[in-house]
Design a protein around this motif. Structure first.
Motif, PDB file in Angstrom:
ATOM      1  N   GLU A   1      -3.517  50.632  -9.187  1.00 40.65           N
ATOM      2  CA  GLU A   1      -4.139  51.233  -8.012  1.00 40.65           C
ATOM      3  C   GLU A   1      -4.575  50.178  -6.998  1.00 40.65           C
TER       4      GLU A   1
ATOM      5  N   ALA B   1     -19.337  57.000 -10.774  1.00 39.77           N
ATOM      6  CA  ALA B   1     -17.899  56.734 -10.698  1.00 39.77           C
ATOM      7  C   ALA B   1     -17.087  58.010 -10.876  1.00 39.77           C
ATOM      8  N   VAL B   2     -17.480  58.864 -11.822  1.00 39.68           N
ATOM      9  CA  VAL B   2     -16.754  60.117 -12.061  1.00 39.68           C
ATOM     10  C   VAL B   2     -16.833  61.028 -10.838  1.00 39.68           C
TER      11      VAL B   2
ATOM     12  N   ILE C   1     -14.627  59.462  -8.050  1.00 42.17           N
ATOM     13  CA  ILE C   1     -13.198  59.621  -8.346  1.00 42.17           C
ATOM     14  C   ILE C   1     -12.765  61.070  -8.131  1.00 42.17           C
TER      15      ILE C   1
ATOM     16  N   VAL D   1     -10.166  62.308  -5.230  1.00 41.12           N
ATOM     17  CA  VAL D   1      -8.941  63.025  -5.613  1.00 41.12           C
ATOM     18  C   VAL D   1      -8.830  64.326  -4.820  1.00 41.12           C
TER      19      VAL D   1
ATOM     20  N   SER E   1      -5.463  55.671  -4.562  1.00 38.33           N
ATOM     21  CA  SER E   1      -6.206  54.698  -5.389  1.00 38.33           C
ATOM     22  C   SER E   1      -7.629  55.171  -5.646  1.00 38.33           C
ATOM     23  N   ALA E   2      -7.785  56.473  -5.910  1.00 38.58           N
ATOM     24  CA  ALA E   2      -9.123  57.039  -6.127  1.00 38.58           C
ATOM     25  C   ALA E   2      -9.796  56.406  -7.347  1.00 38.58           C
ATOM     26  N   PHE E   3      -9.025  56.110  -8.381  1.00 39.87           N
ATOM     27  CA  PHE E   3      -9.603  55.545  -9.609  1.00 39.87           C
ATOM     28  C   PHE E   3     -10.186  54.164  -9.344  1.00 39.87           C
TER      29      PHE E   3
ATOM     30  N   GLY F   1     -13.226  54.451  -6.949  1.00 35.27           N
ATOM     31  CA  GLY F   1     -14.369  55.051  -7.638  1.00 35.27           C
ATOM     32  C   GLY F   1     -15.004  54.107  -8.629  1.00 35.27           C
ATOM     33  N   LEU F   2     -14.160  53.329  -9.338  1.00 35.40           N
ATOM     34  CA  LEU F   2     -14.687  52.368 -10.305  1.00 35.40           C
ATOM     35  C   LEU F   2     -15.488  51.279  -9.609  1.00 35.40           C
TER      36      LEU F   2
END
Length: 371
Positions: A89, A237-238, A241, A245, A251-253, A256-257
């Protein structure tokens, strides 16, 4: 000087000297003994699972081996999956940045052609014409500012690549340390009671109870704080993300991380990333993304405010200002790692205070008694 005051001064000096010796010993011995400490921590974490497997009538060595395989194998599997996904990502994110370079240049040019900006530029030119003596001074200051900014950017990029090179060059050393930690954890776990009994015998009898109390409080405080922060940044983070989405952001993951990790910063938190991003979205005319990011930022703030007191109440409550000071002090003393070490040391000091260590030292200095 009064005899009582002299005794108190001498006892105070003795306490300070003992503290300095302890800090120096820790500074000298920690680089040599930290693999053993990591091994003990791993064995401590594994101990409940080892006991469970032993209750199933498995031999001690097999119970320890299976526990090591479960924890280390599971951690390696999760980290590999996370790093693989993150790298993919990040590559997509970098490509997206490259695609938007022309758009950003056009935005900057259109902004510079704005009537208000052109008016400011004309006023500056008129000021130059009316005050030729200031021209050289202003140009010199602009040149120095540009050089400073350029140097700062160069240092930032160079530092980033130096960190990557250091990580790559440290891989063989990390592998060796990992083998030492795993073997030491295996030997510690197979004879857990015997090793702990040996440590207990080394301590004088009067210190057993205070040390045990300090350890119990410190364990609750430190592990509770780490667990609480992990829960909070995971929730952030969840949410980020999931929100990205839904908004269709690439590159949402990875984003978000990174925002979840940034959430460790008190007061600033996710706002340091989300606010410039949503402002930029509004400026570029992407109203849908700007509104979506605004709603997402509001959800994160509300969730954080609702959950943070409840999560931290079950561990150790730290004042946000104290945490900010701890992070700043840690950053100055230990670099980027200090952002984590600062609050951890603050939690440890708080745990020592709650366990009455400083009260005992005060009693010793004043009266010469530990109680």
């Amino acid at each position: 000087m009064d005899r009582l005051v002299l005794k108190r001064v001498l006892r105070g000096l003795w306490v300070v000297l003992a503290a300095v010796i302890l800090v120096l010993a820790t500074y000298v011995l920690l680089p040599l003994l930290y693999p053993l400490l990591l091994a003990w921590l791993l064995a401590y974490i594994m101990h409940p699972l080892v006991l469970l497997l032993k209750d199933l009538k498995l031999p001690g060595w097999l119970a320890v081996s299976l526990s090591l395989l479960f924890y280390i194998g599971g951690t390696a599997l999760v980290l590999t999956a996370l790093i693989t996904r993150l790298v993919k990502e990040l590559i997509v994110l970098l490509q997206t940045f490259n695609l938007h370079t022309d758009q950003w240049r056009e935005l900057l040019l259109s902004w510079s052609r704005n009537a208000s900006i052109q008016n400011i530029i004309n006023q500056i030119n008129q000021f130059y014409q009316d005050n030729p003596g200031y021209h050289a001074t202003i140009d010199s200051n602009i040149s120095r500012t540009t050089e400073t900014v350029g140097y700062a950017v160069t240092q930032l990029v160079t530092g980033f690549f130096n960190i990557i090179l250091k990580l790559i060059s440290a891989l063989p050393s990390v592998g060796t340390i990992t083998v030492v930690v795993v073997l030491a954890a295996f030997f510690l776990s197979t004879s857990w009671e015997r090793h702990n009994g040996r440590i207990t015998k080394w301590l004088p009898a009067p210190l057993l109870k205070p040390v045990s109390d300090i350890w119990q409080d410190l364990r609750k405080a430190l592990f509770g704080y780490i667990r609480a922060q992990f829960i909070l940044i995971s929730i952030t983070a969840v949410i980020v993300i999931a929100g990205l989405v839904v908004l269709g952001v690439k590159s949402a993951f990875a984003i978000g991380l990174m925002i979840g990790i940034v959430d460790l910063l008190p007061y600033l938190g996710v706002g340091i990333v989300m606010i410039p991003w949503l402002v930029y979205s509004y400026m570029t005319g992407n109203l849908a993304l700007g509104i979506g990011l605004s709603v997402l930022y509001g959800i994160i703030l509300i969730t954080r405010q609702v959950l943070e007191p409840k999560v931290l109440a079950s561990s150790v409550g730290l004042d946000p200002l104290a945490m900010l000071i701890g992070m700043f002090a840690g950053l100055q003393l230990f670099g980027m790692l200090g952002l984590i070490l600062g609050p951890v040391l603050l939690v440890m000091l708080n745990a020592f205070n709650r366990a009455g260590v400083f009260h005992v030292l005060h009693n010793y200095i004043v009266s010469g008694r530990l109680r």
